[in-house]
Write a protein that holds these residues in place. Sequence first.
Motif, PDB file in Angstrom:
ATOM      1  N   GLY A   1      18.156   4.315  -2.647  1.00  0.00           N
ATOM      2  CA  GLY A   1      18.419   5.690  -2.193  1.00  0.00           C
ATOM      3  C   GLY A   1      17.078   6.389  -2.020  1.00  0.00           C
ATOM      4  N   THR A   2      17.109   7.685  -1.799  1.00  0.00           N
ATOM      5  CA  THR A   2      15.855   8.442  -1.690  1.00  0.00           C
ATOM      6  C   THR A   2      15.085   8.300  -2.998  1.00  0.00           C
ATOM      7  OG1 THR A   2      17.007  10.009  -0.302  1.00  0.00           O
ATOM      8  CG2 THR A   2      14.926  10.763  -1.274  1.00  0.00           C
ATOM      9  N   MET A   3      13.814   7.886  -2.889  1.00  0.00           N
ATOM     10  CA  MET A   3      13.064   7.616  -4.122  1.00  0.00           C
ATOM     11  C   MET A   3      12.165   8.795  -4.487  1.00  0.00           C
ATOM     12  SD  MET A   3      11.988   3.653  -3.933  1.00  0.00           S
ATOM     13  CE  MET A   3      11.566   3.525  -2.215  1.00  0.00           C
TER      14      MET A   3
ATOM     15  N   VAL B   1      13.610  -5.153   1.355  1.00  0.00           N
ATOM     16  CA  VAL B   1      13.949  -3.776   0.970  1.00  0.00           C
ATOM     17  C   VAL B   1      14.397  -3.014   2.213  1.00  0.00           C
ATOM     18  CG1 VAL B   1      13.132  -1.623  -0.037  1.00  0.00           C
ATOM     19  CG2 VAL B   1      12.430  -3.800  -1.026  1.00  0.00           C
ATOM     20  N   SER B   2      15.646  -2.613   2.207  1.00  0.00           N
ATOM     21  CA  SER B   2      16.229  -1.879   3.327  1.00  0.00           C
ATOM     22  C   SER B   2      16.396  -0.418   2.899  1.00  0.00           C
ATOM     23  CB  SER B   2      17.553  -2.563   3.673  1.00  0.00           C
ATOM     24  OG  SER B   2      18.172  -1.944   4.742  1.00  0.00           O
ATOM     25  N   ALA B   3      17.507   0.196   3.175  1.00  0.00           N
ATOM     26  CA  ALA B   3      17.722   1.591   2.761  1.00  0.00           C
ATOM     27  C   ALA B   3      19.216   1.855   2.624  1.00  0.00           C
ATOM     28  CB  ALA B   3      17.115   2.533   3.786  1.00  0.00           C
TER      29      ALA B   3
ATOM     30  N   ASN C   1      -1.122  -8.901  10.374  1.00  0.00           N
ATOM     31  CA  ASN C   1      -0.619  -8.056  11.448  1.00  0.00           C
ATOM     32  C   ASN C   1       0.836  -8.465  11.649  1.00  0.00           C
ATOM     33  OD1 ASN C   1       0.165  -6.979  13.897  1.00  0.00           O
ATOM     34  ND2 ASN C   1      -1.816  -7.334  14.881  1.00  0.00           N
ATOM     35  N   LEU C   2       1.720  -7.495  11.575  1.00  0.00           N
ATOM     36  CA  LEU C   2       3.153  -7.790  11.623  1.00  0.00           C
ATOM     37  C   LEU C   2       3.555  -8.517  12.914  1.00  0.00           C
ATOM     38  CD1 LEU C   2       5.508  -7.379   9.723  1.00  0.00           C
ATOM     39  CD2 LEU C   2       5.905  -5.139  10.713  1.00  0.00           C
ATOM     40  N   LYS C   3       2.734  -8.388  13.957  1.00  0.00           N
ATOM     41  CA  LYS C   3       3.081  -9.047  15.224  1.00  0.00           C
ATOM     42  C   LYS C   3       2.401 -10.409  15.365  1.00  0.00           C
ATOM     43  CE  LYS C   3       4.240  -4.830  17.702  1.00  0.00           C
ATOM     44  NZ  LYS C   3       3.839  -3.823  18.656  1.00  0.00           N
TER      45      LYS C   3
ATOM     46  N   THR D   1       0.822  -1.215   0.000  1.00  0.00           N
ATOM     47  CA  THR D   1       0.000   0.000   0.000  1.00  0.00           C
ATOM     48  C   THR D   1       0.857   1.266   0.000  1.00  0.00           C
ATOM     49  OG1 THR D   1      -0.107  -0.258   2.389  1.00  0.00           O
ATOM     50  CG2 THR D   1      -2.016  -0.995   1.141  1.00  0.00           C
ATOM     51  N   GLY D   2       2.161   1.108   0.054  1.00  0.00           N
ATOM     52  CA  GLY D   2       3.039   2.277   0.098  1.00  0.00           C
ATOM     53  C   GLY D   2       3.365   2.802  -1.293  1.00  0.00           C
ATOM     54  N   PHE D   3       4.249   3.763  -1.310  1.00  0.00           N
ATOM     55  CA  PHE D   3       4.661   4.451  -2.539  1.00  0.00           C
ATOM     56  C   PHE D   3       5.304   3.482  -3.533  1.00  0.00           C
ATOM     57  CE2 PHE D   3       8.580   7.104  -3.854  1.00  0.00           C
ATOM     58  CZ  PHE D   3       8.049   7.389  -5.094  1.00  0.00           C
TER      59      PHE D   3
ATOM     60  N   ASN E   1      -2.038  -6.646   3.350  1.00  0.00           N
ATOM     61  CA  ASN E   1      -2.360  -5.278   3.772  1.00  0.00           C
ATOM     62  C   ASN E   1      -2.987  -5.248   5.158  1.00  0.00           C
ATOM     63  OD1 ASN E   1      -5.534  -5.044   3.513  1.00  0.00           O
ATOM     64  ND2 ASN E   1      -4.788  -6.317   1.830  1.00  0.00           N
ATOM     65  N   ARG E   2      -3.053  -4.024   5.715  1.00  0.00           N
ATOM     66  CA  ARG E   2      -3.666  -3.857   7.042  1.00  0.00           C
ATOM     67  C   ARG E   2      -5.051  -3.243   6.920  1.00  0.00           C
ATOM     68  NH1 ARG E   2       0.442  -0.816  10.916  1.00  0.00           N
ATOM     69  NH2 ARG E   2       0.661   0.679   9.216  1.00  0.00           N
ATOM     70  N   ASP E   3      -5.355  -2.716   5.728  1.00  0.00           N
ATOM     71  CA  ASP E   3      -6.634  -2.042   5.533  1.00  0.00           C
ATOM     72  C   ASP E   3      -7.074  -2.262   4.083  1.00  0.00           C
ATOM     73  OD1 ASP E   3      -8.683  -0.305   5.119  1.00  0.00           O
ATOM     74  OD2 ASP E   3      -7.664   1.483   5.894  1.00  0.00           O
TER      75      ASP E   3
HETATM   76  N1  LIG Z   1      10.704   6.337   0.001  1.00  0.00           N
HETATM   77  C1  LIG Z   1      12.030   6.423   0.055  1.00  0.00           C
HETATM   78  O1  LIG Z   1      12.612   7.433  -0.348  1.00  0.00           O
HETATM   79  C2  LIG Z   1      12.824   5.270   0.591  1.00  0.00           C
HETATM   80  C3  LIG Z   1      14.223   5.357   0.600  1.00  0.00           C
HETATM   81  C4  LIG Z   1      14.958   4.265   1.044  1.00  0.00           C
HETATM   82  C5  LIG Z   1      14.333   3.124   1.497  1.00  0.00           C
HETATM   83  N2  LIG Z   1      12.968   3.079   1.509  1.00  0.00           N
HETATM   84  C6  LIG Z   1      12.331   1.848   1.981  1.00  0.00           C
HETATM   85  O2  LIG Z   1      11.631   1.263   0.900  1.00  0.00           O
HETATM   86  C7  LIG Z   1      10.451   0.625   1.388  1.00  0.00           C
HETATM   87  C8  LIG Z   1       9.245   1.174   0.643  1.00  0.00           C
HETATM   88  O3  LIG Z   1       9.238   2.585   0.798  1.00  0.00           O
HETATM   89  P1  LIG Z   1       7.915   3.434   0.559  1.00  0.00           P
HETATM   90  O4  LIG Z   1       8.342   4.826   0.309  1.00  0.00           O
HETATM   91  O5  LIG Z   1       7.044   2.741  -0.420  1.00  0.00           O
HETATM   92  O6  LIG Z   1       7.255   3.369   2.014  1.00  0.00           O
HETATM   93  P2  LIG Z   1       5.791   3.875   2.425  1.00  0.00           P
HETATM   94  O7  LIG Z   1       5.139   4.605   1.317  1.00  0.00           O
HETATM   95  O8  LIG Z   1       5.950   4.575   3.734  1.00  0.00           O
HETATM   96  O9  LIG Z   1       5.014   2.506   2.649  1.00  0.00           O
HETATM   97  C9  LIG Z   1       5.330   1.737   3.731  1.00  0.00           C
HETATM   98  C10 LIG Z   1       4.545   0.455   3.693  1.00  0.00           C
HETATM   99  O10 LIG Z   1       4.860  -0.255   4.882  1.00  0.00           O
HETATM  100  C11 LIG Z   1       3.665  -0.587   5.574  1.00  0.00           C
HETATM  101  N3  LIG Z   1       3.852  -0.522   7.014  1.00  0.00           N
HETATM  102  C12 LIG Z   1       4.439   0.452   7.728  1.00  0.00           C
HETATM  103  N4  LIG Z   1       4.406   0.153   9.033  1.00  0.00           N
HETATM  104  C13 LIG Z   1       3.787  -1.040   9.131  1.00  0.00           C
HETATM  105  C14 LIG Z   1       3.456  -1.882  10.223  1.00  0.00           C
HETATM  106  N5  LIG Z   1       3.735  -1.546  11.472  1.00  0.00           N
HETATM  107  N6  LIG Z   1       2.802  -3.034   9.972  1.00  0.00           N
HETATM  108  C15 LIG Z   1       2.505  -3.380   8.705  1.00  0.00           C
HETATM  109  N7  LIG Z   1       2.783  -2.634   7.631  1.00  0.00           N
HETATM  110  C16 LIG Z   1       3.425  -1.476   7.848  1.00  0.00           C
HETATM  111  C17 LIG Z   1       2.657   0.460   5.157  1.00  0.00           C
HETATM  112  O11 LIG Z   1       1.361  -0.084   5.329  1.00  0.00           O
HETATM  113  P3  LIG Z   1       0.099   0.845   5.693  1.00  0.00           P
HETATM  114  O12 LIG Z   1      -0.334   1.462   4.396  1.00  0.00           O
HETATM  115  O13 LIG Z   1      -0.875  -0.121   6.238  1.00  0.00           O
HETATM  116  O14 LIG Z   1       0.576   1.848   6.693  1.00  0.00           O
HETATM  117  C18 LIG Z   1       3.042   0.670   3.682  1.00  0.00           C
HETATM  118  O15 LIG Z   1       2.439  -0.298   2.890  1.00  0.00           O
HETATM  119  C19 LIG Z   1      10.406   0.882   2.881  1.00  0.00           C
HETATM  120  O16 LIG Z   1      10.971  -0.201   3.540  1.00  0.00           O
HETATM  121  C20 LIG Z   1      11.290   2.093   3.056  1.00  0.00           C
HETATM  122  O17 LIG Z   1      11.862   2.160   4.332  1.00  0.00           O
HETATM  123  C21 LIG Z   1      12.204   4.115   1.060  1.00  0.00           C
END
Ligand SMILES: NC(=O)c1ccc[n+]([C@@H]2O[C@H](COP(=O)([O-])OP(=O)(O)OC[C@H]3O[C@@H](n4cnc5c(N)ncnc54)[C@H](OP(=O)(O)O)[C@@H]3O)[C@@H](O)[C@H]2O)c1
Length: 379
Positions: free
Chosen positions: A204-206, A167-169, A109-111, A63-65, A85-87
Amino acid sequence: MLASVALKQAGRTNVIAKVASVTQTRSMHDLTLRKKTGEPMIKYGMGGRSSTNGHIATVFGCTGFLGRYVVLKLAQQGTQVVIANRDPDEARHLKLAGDLGQVIPLDFNLKDKDSLVECVRHSDIVYNLIGRDYETKNFTFNDVHADGSRRLAEACAENGVARFVQVSAMNASEDSPSAFLRSKALGEKYVREIIPDATIVRPGTMWGHEDRFLNRIGDNDGWQYYVNEGQTKIRPVSAIDVAQALNIMLTAESTMGKTYELYGPKEYQVKEIFDLAREISMKPLPIRAIPNTVTKLIATLMDKLPYNQMVSPDLIERMKLDDKITPGALTFEDLYMKPVALETVAIQFLRRFRSNAVFDLPYEKGDGQIQKGVYHLID
Ligand SMILES: NC(=O)c1ccc[n+]([C@@H]2O[C@H](COP(=O)([O-])OP(=O)(O)OC[C@H]3O[C@@H](n4cnc5c(N)ncnc54)[C@H](OP(=O)(O)O)[C@@H]3O)[C@@H](O)[C@H]2O)c1
């Protein structure tokens, strides 16, 4: 007359032959055995979203970016995708990424390990894209990035999932000044311990349409701030390029056990990106370089607000860190990909911040390249 009837009949025979060939496309090369588990995967159809390529992938963090692009890329080529997903409301739009029944929402649920097992037990590959920029009352950074990844990796290892992509960072390190990056490093370590041949990806920063990077820079008419006087050096990368790299990993078993750092082709100082945004959006953004102590204090206060999702003291800490490439880490080149440079396409993301009067004006540096087909947003 006779000739035209004969031609029509010949046409019909051709159509019948084509239909027959469509329905009889299965042969030996449609059968693949997963190297690790020996499980058979059977392809079906002509390729594309209405076919089946034999893979079942679970995407956590869908559900994220980044998640939406990954699901889209996977489903487009006939992968069955479990969108954990959670929702359900947040994941519903993803069902359109694939053909009917190909994209399957499941809640978790992640836990709760049982719910994780339910999401992964049919899959041959699992992507963990879960991440959070700030801590909440229910989840600390460690809960999300370290313990969450560990639980997920355990669920996969115990249920015979052949591939795990974490996926880390960029800059993730156990001795980083940022708690976020420390927890990401811990997550990598746990995953490697449980699944030694997991693939680790450090983007990197996306940037992209839904990012929290260019949108934040372009959005604010009031005032902008940069941390560290805009001197931090970063290598921003397109979310679509990262999604494509993750998509390649679906079939590229050579990526198993390896770590990839996915960063853009050019290094920028943050200040340069603000200047670029100003140039493209054709509006003078009032930018202030606030001393680091003040930014951190503001972030600490904002962090106490119940609905703050903008800034946290840890984010400020991360904004001060230059992107460091780990010597020897694999990157886009090793996946035969050429990532796109930010300035060549930034117009697509920043035009919407222009005023009405200048909205349509071309941006020579970027538009030209887009027209030549260097980069397609929806490919
Ligand atoms: N965006 C960047 O610039 C960037 C850079 C480097 C690394 N990353 C890494 O790349 C990955 C994807 O990034 P993104 O930008 O797509 O992240 P994002 O838009 O913040 O999405 C995060 C996802 O993780 C889920 N999530 C967060 N906390 C959770 C929890 N406690 N339990 C279950 N699900 C949870 C969210 O679900 P909900 O919708 O339910 O909250 C969402 O689907 C992440 O691991 C991020 O750390 C991102």
